[in-house]
Design a protein around this motif. Structure first.
Motif, short mmCIF file in Angstrom:
data_model
loop_
_atom_site.label_atom_id
_atom_site.label_comp_id
_atom_site.label_asym_id
_atom_site.label_seq_id
_atom_site.Cartn_x
_atom_site.Cartn_y
_atom_site.Cartn_z
N CYS A 1 0.84 -1.19 0.00
CA CYS A 1 0.00 0.00 0.00
C CYS A 1 0.88 1.24 0.00
O CYS A 1 1.80 1.36 0.81
CB CYS A 1 -0.92 -0.02 1.22
SG CYS A 1 -1.97 1.45 1.36
N GLN A 2 0.59 2.16 -0.90
CA GLN A 2 1.38 3.39 -0.99
C GLN A 2 0.97 4.43 0.04
O GLN A 2 1.58 5.48 0.12
CB GLN A 2 1.28 3.96 -2.41
CG GLN A 2 2.02 3.09 -3.42
CD GLN A 2 1.90 3.62 -4.82
OE1 GLN A 2 0.98 3.29 -5.54
NE2 GLN A 2 2.85 4.46 -5.21
N ARG A 3 0.01 4.10 0.88
CA ARG A 3 -0.35 4.99 1.99
C ARG A 3 0.24 4.46 3.30
O ARG A 3 0.94 5.17 4.00
CB ARG A 3 -1.86 5.14 2.12
CG ARG A 3 -2.26 6.02 3.29
CD ARG A 3 -3.76 6.25 3.35
NE ARG A 3 -4.09 7.06 4.51
CZ ARG A 3 -4.88 6.65 5.50
NH1 ARG A 3 -5.44 5.46 5.47
NH2 ARG A 3 -5.13 7.44 6.52
N CYS A 4 -0.08 3.20 3.64
CA CYS A 4 0.32 2.69 4.96
C CYS A 4 1.44 1.65 4.90
O CYS A 4 1.97 1.27 5.93
CB CYS A 4 -0.90 2.10 5.67
SG CYS A 4 -1.47 0.52 4.99
N LEU B 1 -3.30 0.76 -3.25
CA LEU B 1 -3.77 0.90 -1.88
C LEU B 1 -4.32 -0.42 -1.39
O LEU B 1 -4.88 -1.19 -2.17
CB LEU B 1 -4.87 1.96 -1.78
CG LEU B 1 -4.53 3.39 -2.16
CD1 LEU B 1 -5.75 4.28 -2.02
CD2 LEU B 1 -3.38 3.93 -1.32
N CYS C 1 -7.23 1.34 3.12
CA CYS C 1 -6.87 2.69 2.68
C CYS C 1 -7.70 3.14 1.48
O CYS C 1 -8.02 4.32 1.36
CB CYS C 1 -5.37 2.76 2.39
SG CYS C 1 -4.35 2.67 3.89
N HIS C 2 -8.04 2.20 0.62
CA HIS C 2 -8.89 2.54 -0.53
C HIS C 2 -10.28 2.96 -0.03
O HIS C 2 -10.84 3.95 -0.50
CB HIS C 2 -8.99 1.35 -1.48
CG HIS C 2 -9.46 1.70 -2.85
ND1 HIS C 2 -9.57 0.76 -3.82
CD2 HIS C 2 -9.87 2.86 -3.42
CE1 HIS C 2 -10.02 1.32 -4.93
NE2 HIS C 2 -10.20 2.61 -4.71
N ALA D 1 -10.02 6.42 1.34
CA ALA D 1 -9.93 7.43 0.29
C ALA D 1 -11.32 7.83 -0.21
O ALA D 1 -11.57 9.01 -0.49
CB ALA D 1 -9.08 6.91 -0.87
N PHE E 1 -7.87 12.46 1.46
CA PHE E 1 -7.12 11.73 0.43
C PHE E 1 -6.38 12.72 -0.47
O PHE E 1 -5.20 12.54 -0.78
CB PHE E 1 -8.06 10.84 -0.38
CG PHE E 1 -7.39 10.02 -1.45
CD1 PHE E 1 -6.32 9.19 -1.16
CD2 PHE E 1 -7.85 10.06 -2.76
CE1 PHE E 1 -5.71 8.42 -2.14
CE2 PHE E 1 -7.25 9.30 -3.74
CZ PHE E 1 -6.18 8.48 -3.43
N PHE F 1 -3.42 14.02 1.37
CA PHE F 1 -2.40 12.98 1.43
C PHE F 1 -1.61 12.95 0.11
O PHE F 1 -0.38 12.93 0.11
CB PHE F 1 -3.05 11.62 1.70
CG PHE F 1 -2.22 10.45 1.29
CD1 PHE F 1 -1.12 10.06 2.04
CD2 PHE F 1 -2.51 9.74 0.13
CE1 PHE F 1 -0.33 8.99 1.65
CE2 PHE F 1 -1.72 8.67 -0.27
CZ PHE F 1 -0.63 8.29 0.49
N VAL F 2 -2.32 12.94 -1.02
CA VAL F 2 -1.66 12.89 -2.33
C VAL F 2 -0.81 14.14 -2.54
O VAL F 2 0.34 14.05 -2.98
CB VAL F 2 -2.69 12.72 -3.48
CG1 VAL F 2 -2.02 12.86 -4.84
CG2 VAL F 2 -3.40 11.38 -3.37
N LYS G 1 2.36 13.67 -0.12
CA LYS G 1 3.25 12.54 -0.37
C LYS G 1 3.69 12.44 -1.83
O LYS G 1 4.80 11.97 -2.11
CB LYS G 1 2.58 11.23 0.05
CG LYS G 1 3.53 10.05 -0.05
CD LYS G 1 3.17 8.92 0.84
CE LYS G 1 4.24 7.84 0.74
NZ LYS G 1 3.92 6.68 1.50
#
Length: 112
Positions: A26-29, A58, A62-63, A66, A73, A76-77, A80
């Motif tokens: 996951c590119q978030r967590c 994701l 996390c999806h 979003a 979201f 966040f984008v 990051k």
């Protein structure tokens, strides 16, 4: 021709989903649970639907987040992935119409 468009839309969605999920986490967590392809700008946007800059890997949690918190979201984008964010802000209002022939060509190019 509509049937052919649907065919290539499915093929392109499948190709990009596999490619994005191959990121492996996951590119978030950073989680490695069930991974999904997520669109930053809605997949209804035909210009950006298969643009790699508009896609993230994701996990399911996390999806879901979003979709439940689109402003969070977006923030966040922006923090990051600032280059993706800038690119998407510049291109989100472009209108693209694609024929079945256009979609076929896109699919052929992605599968080289």
């Amino acid at each position: 021709m509509i049937g052919k468009k649907k065919y290539y839309i499915k093929k392109l969605d499948s190709y990009w989903s596999k490619k994005i999920r191959s990121f492996g986490k996951c590119q978030r967590c950073g989680g490695m649970g069930k991974l999904e392809m997520a669109h930053i700008i809605s997949r209804k946007n035909k210009t950006l639907r298969w643009d790699e800059q508009n896609l993230l890997c994701l996990d399911t949690k996390c999806h879901f987040w979003a979709h439940q918190d689109p402003l969070g979201f977006a923030l966040f984008v922006e923090k990051k992935y600032p280059d993706k964010y800038k690119y998407l802000m510049l291109n989100k209002n472009k209108i693209t119409k694609r024929s079945a022939k256009d979609l076929k060509l896109m699919y052929e190019i992605t599968n080289r």
